[in-house]
Scaffold this motif. Sequence first.
Motif, PDB file in Angstrom:
ATOM      1  N   VAL A   1       0.858  -1.179   0.000  1.00 16.84           N
ATOM      2  CA  VAL A   1       0.000   0.000   0.000  1.00 16.84           C
ATOM      3  C   VAL A   1       0.896   1.230   0.000  1.00 16.84           C
ATOM      4  O   VAL A   1       1.750   1.388   0.868  1.00 16.84           O
TER       5      VAL A   1
ATOM      6  N   GLU B   1      -8.192   0.789   7.068  1.00 12.81           N
ATOM      7  CA  GLU B   1      -6.905   0.929   7.742  1.00 12.81           C
ATOM      8  C   GLU B   1      -7.157   1.483   9.140  1.00 12.81           C
ATOM      9  O   GLU B   1      -7.911   2.439   9.304  1.00 12.81           O
TER      10      GLU B   1
ATOM     11  N   LEU C   1      -4.494   6.482  -2.381  1.00 11.76           N
ATOM     12  CA  LEU C   1      -3.836   5.192  -2.207  1.00 11.76           C
ATOM     13  C   LEU C   1      -3.599   4.475  -3.528  1.00 11.76           C
ATOM     14  O   LEU C   1      -4.455   4.511  -4.423  1.00 11.76           O
TER      15      LEU C   1
ATOM     16  N   TYR D   1      -6.650   1.472  -6.798  1.00 10.36           N
ATOM     17  CA  TYR D   1      -6.398   2.740  -6.136  1.00 10.36           C
ATOM     18  C   TYR D   1      -7.661   3.164  -5.409  1.00 10.36           C
ATOM     19  O   TYR D   1      -8.745   2.614  -5.641  1.00 10.36           O
TER      20      TYR D   1
ATOM     21  N   LYS E   1      -6.545  10.212   2.273  1.00  9.89           N
ATOM     22  CA  LYS E   1      -5.353   9.634   1.665  1.00  9.89           C
ATOM     23  C   LYS E   1      -5.677   9.168   0.255  1.00  9.89           C
ATOM     24  O   LYS E   1      -6.711   8.547   0.030  1.00  9.89           O
TER      25      LYS E   1
ATOM     26  N   GLY F   1       0.700   5.453  -0.036  1.00  9.95           N
ATOM     27  CA  GLY F   1      -0.268   6.492   0.244  1.00  9.95           C
ATOM     28  C   GLY F   1       0.320   7.883   0.284  1.00  9.95           C
ATOM     29  O   GLY F   1       1.497   8.077   0.613  1.00  9.95           O
TER      30      GLY F   1
ATOM     31  N   TYR G   1     -11.483  -0.441   1.274  1.00  8.83           N
ATOM     32  CA  TYR G   1     -10.169  -0.403   1.916  1.00  8.83           C
ATOM     33  C   TYR G   1     -10.380   0.060   3.353  1.00  8.83           C
ATOM     34  O   TYR G   1     -11.093   1.037   3.600  1.00  8.83           O
TER      35      TYR G   1
END
Length: 180
Positions: free
Chosen positions: A61, A133, A84, A95, A82, A63, A131
């Motif tokens: 990943v 995180e 990515l 992405y 972000k 970013g 996604y």
Amino acid sequence: MKKIAIALAGSLLLATATAQAISLSGEAGDDYAGANAGFGLGVPGLGANVSYGHGKDNNDVYGFGLGYTLPLGALSLTVGGKALYLNQQHATDGYGVALGGGLQFPINRYFSLYGEGYYAPDAFSSHIDHYVEAKGGVRWQVLRPLNLDLGYRYINIGGESGRSDNKVADTFYLGAGFNF
């Protein structure tokens, strides 16, 4: 118009970076490693960062983030996003644009608690379903420029069209950082 917006954003970042701090950090856990560089991450203010995360099965990943940090009493709240690039070993590279932020709470002069999270739904991404995180932990300010982190890190790239998810990180980690 697009060039003017880019020039203004770049000017704001340069002005913030010269007035604030630069930080470099790295972290490693079970089958995971990551690195970050941040510019202008003062309170309050605009900040930018670049990041890299590598997990088992060669999922990566990359970013580039922008955020604005606000003081809320002792807390520091950062909101932002972000861009990515997701390099997946067993799926098409993708992405996304993830939105989120983080909190930092100083316990005393040497220790603080921190956490952050970002999410990109299908509508803000390509070749992935979503996604996610997140990370959280305890930071120890050893010396003025050096800090050590102990925390938990989770990064998941949701599989598209029924494919399985690609976990980049789901582990405890140790980290170290320098702030200039």
